[in-house]
Scaffold this active site. Sequence first.
Site, PDB file in Angstrom:
ATOM      1  N   ARG A  65      -3.817  11.705 -17.528  1.00 54.87           N
ATOM      2  CA  ARG A  65      -2.624  11.682 -16.685  1.00 54.87           C
ATOM      3  C   ARG A  65      -2.836  10.560 -15.677  1.00 54.87           C
ATOM      4  NH1 ARG A  65      -1.471  12.226 -10.912  1.00 54.87           N
ATOM      5  NH2 ARG A  65       0.605  13.124 -10.696  1.00 54.87           N
ATOM      6  N   ASN A 106       0.820  -1.208   0.000  1.00 49.93           N
ATOM      7  CA  ASN A 106       0.000   0.000   0.000  1.00 49.93           C
ATOM      8  C   ASN A 106       0.855   1.260   0.000  1.00 49.93           C
ATOM      9  OD1 ASN A 106      -1.951  -1.924   0.337  1.00 49.93           O
ATOM     10  ND2 ASN A 106      -2.914  -0.971   2.103  1.00 49.93           N
ATOM     11  N   HIS A 165       1.513  19.873  -7.880  1.00 49.62           N
ATOM     12  CA  HIS A 165       0.802  19.701  -6.613  1.00 49.62           C
ATOM     13  C   HIS A 165       1.536  18.814  -5.616  1.00 49.62           C
ATOM     14  CE1 HIS A 165      -0.082  16.293  -9.106  1.00 49.62           C
ATOM     15  NE2 HIS A 165      -0.731  15.677  -8.151  1.00 49.62           N
ATOM     16  N   ASP A 166       2.586  18.140  -6.033  1.00 51.99           N
ATOM     17  CA  ASP A 166       3.358  17.267  -5.147  1.00 51.99           C
ATOM     18  C   ASP A 166       4.725  17.845  -4.792  1.00 51.99           C
ATOM     19  OD1 ASP A 166       1.419  15.245  -4.941  1.00 51.99           O
ATOM     20  OD2 ASP A 166       2.044  14.346  -6.831  1.00 51.99           O
ATOM     21  N   ASP A 180      -1.935   8.541 -12.443  1.00 49.99           N
ATOM     22  CA  ASP A 180      -1.284   8.766 -11.164  1.00 49.99           C
ATOM     23  C   ASP A 180      -0.484   7.541 -10.730  1.00 49.99           C
ATOM     24  OD1 ASP A 180      -1.045  10.369  -8.648  1.00 49.99           O
ATOM     25  OD2 ASP A 180      -2.118   8.660  -7.792  1.00 49.99           O
ATOM     26  N   GLU A 197       2.732   9.548 -13.902  1.00 60.61           N
ATOM     27  CA  GLU A 197       3.533  10.188 -12.855  1.00 60.61           C
ATOM     28  C   GLU A 197       4.464   9.153 -12.230  1.00 60.61           C
ATOM     29  OE1 GLU A 197       3.470  11.482  -8.269  1.00 60.61           O
ATOM     30  OE2 GLU A 197       2.089  10.053  -9.172  1.00 60.61           O
TER      31      GLU A 197
END
Length: 710
Positions: free
Chosen positions: A255, A221, A355-356, A257, A285
């Site tokens: 996109r 996870n 955003h990261d 993730d 990403e």
Amino acid sequence: MKKTFKLLLVLVLSLTLVFGLTAPIQASPDTSVSNAVNYSTDVIYQIVTDRFLDDNTSNNPTGDLYDSTHTSLKKYFGGDWQGIINKINDGYLTDMGVTAIWISQPVENIYAVLSDSTFGGSTSYHGYWSRDFKKTNPYFGSFTDFQNLINTAHAHNIKVIIDFAPNHTSPASETDSTYAENGKLYDNGTLLGGYTNDTNGYFHHYGGTDFSSYEDGIYRNLYDLADLDQQNSTIDSYLKAVIKLWLDKGIDGIRLDAVKHIPFGWQKNFMDTILSYRPVFTFGEWFLGTNEVDSNNTYFANESGMSLLDFRFAQKVRQVFRDNTDTMYGLDSMIQSTTADYNFINDMVTFIDNHDMDRFYTGSSTRPVEQALAFTLTSRGVPAIYYGTEQYMTGNGDPYNRAMMTSFSTTTTAYNVIKELAPLRKSNPAIAYGTTIQRWLNNDVYIYERQFGNNVALIAINRNLSTSYNITGLYTALPAGTYTDVLGGLLNGNNISVASDGSVTPFTLGVGEVAVWQYVSSSNSPLIGHIGPTMTKAGQTITIDGRGFGTTAGQVLFGTTAGTIVSWEDTEVKVKVPSVTPGKYNITLKTSSGATSNTYNNINVLTGNQVCVRFVVNNASTVYGENVYLTGNVAELGSWDTSKAIGPIFNQVVYQYPMWYYDVSVPAGTTIQFKFIKKNGSTITWEGGSNHTYTVPSTGTGTVIVNWQP
């Protein structure tokens, strides 16, 4: 292009050469959204939907989910699709030169507020905590609102990219079914299952990843998020049905993730599903840290059928312009090394913040932001601008880098840098497709040239904010003449003069100066700039973009085999892939007059429709330095070529040594032959015995388990 415009263009070109008039010559811009597989001529604007503009207050959340003051940065703020529509209609995005928007994942997310120590009052405002992939997030809008967004964007020649996160649902606990929403997954309102008591095996249950290995990051996870098992046939079918649903809404790009954390083989077969259904540009990403180069990242970009966000580009730009921890030599080295490593460098999505990451602007001088934007907009790849960068927004780390949009001013220098440079990607093919040549370099100055046939752009950047430099000995491919800075002096650029031998009259590159000079040609030999998709199959159509193809159909050759022409224009050709032996092909184009283009390499022709199969081998004992690989009789398994074998394969999480496993995309409904091999440096050890055989299922997923044959 109309004939009258062509004649005018030739006349202006002649006057420029004879009388030394100032370039550039503007070609007819491409404003179409119809080509969804080529983004080389586009500028993407990334929007965190909830944080952009609240234009429909009736769909705002209530209670603990929402903060109307926009100060509790883990709450919803109310931004919605209608807000984006508003900023398209009022010209904010179009006037800036934006031709594609990348919005937050649009699907329904959980409604819980996570108050534990890990998430500390977080909500799903970011869109990454999925609940039902077949419904919309009601706080962004309805399907009608989403369709209005698509229609509005397309009416303004803007493509729409959705974020999509097939890695996980929402935060969950293995032992506490009451935690948040327990990672529950719904199918258009019908509960499929949750993370606790997952009797159907929809999720992985191997604990959280410590990021110690590629394998560990895939099957464990990510940050307590309920990790979907894409190898489960129900999950596989669900995710493929979901992406078709959103493709049917008219999206132009995806996109993906967290692609580093999903099995490569499943993602390759997922891409085949997309490209077979409705081909759109897709990029993933895969986070890379400062100065990090990862062979798995490179392999993924070259072999998966999708592109990637270019973190090597972003991290280096931040070092050079923001943090001053590297020089222009490092910047040039990055451009050279990434061009060598990535097969499809013009498809890599470039950026300076997102955003990261900490926002690029640190609150001091704005010039580094403007320089980094100018560099990104004139470099190879597809530039993506993070919302608010043009307004000099600040913020370090999540959620501080995701604040509400502070302003929609159209007078900031950063906004106008984008406004002036973004259109060049459509008007000058050197910016969209050109190779990059370093022309002048020191610690602070980078002068580089983009060239595509007769089209040229020369860019000069002095990052030093206190020292100017005398530029001597500079040569360029620009034709003789005087050239005006495309930015119009916005970043203090001036004119330059070029002699007939390509030498540039010495000039001073001022403090913090950026200048862009260009030349656009109306006459070009055939030159391919882009092909998409880069992964395809016999009978599918690919699109070739470039210049100088002529208006009468010629040939497109896959190696030596011609494809069937679907359409032929001077700048774009569509061709059906011929029935060739599956594998990698170099593409050339021949015009009706017999002229031959450059070669565009590594287009992957698959054997057929793909499904994901887990290959497992028992009792494959190895010695130190030795790893197990998989090969077989189809191109997807390397066609018995050990240099193209799949691996090294895994042996730690789902199965443990001496069992080895790997999820591989292979041709559906095909009886294949395969073997496992061991590699130790250049030493290769084959399995003994006969080839293993396996009939791949026509749909869904499969698993085949064999014993190592001594």
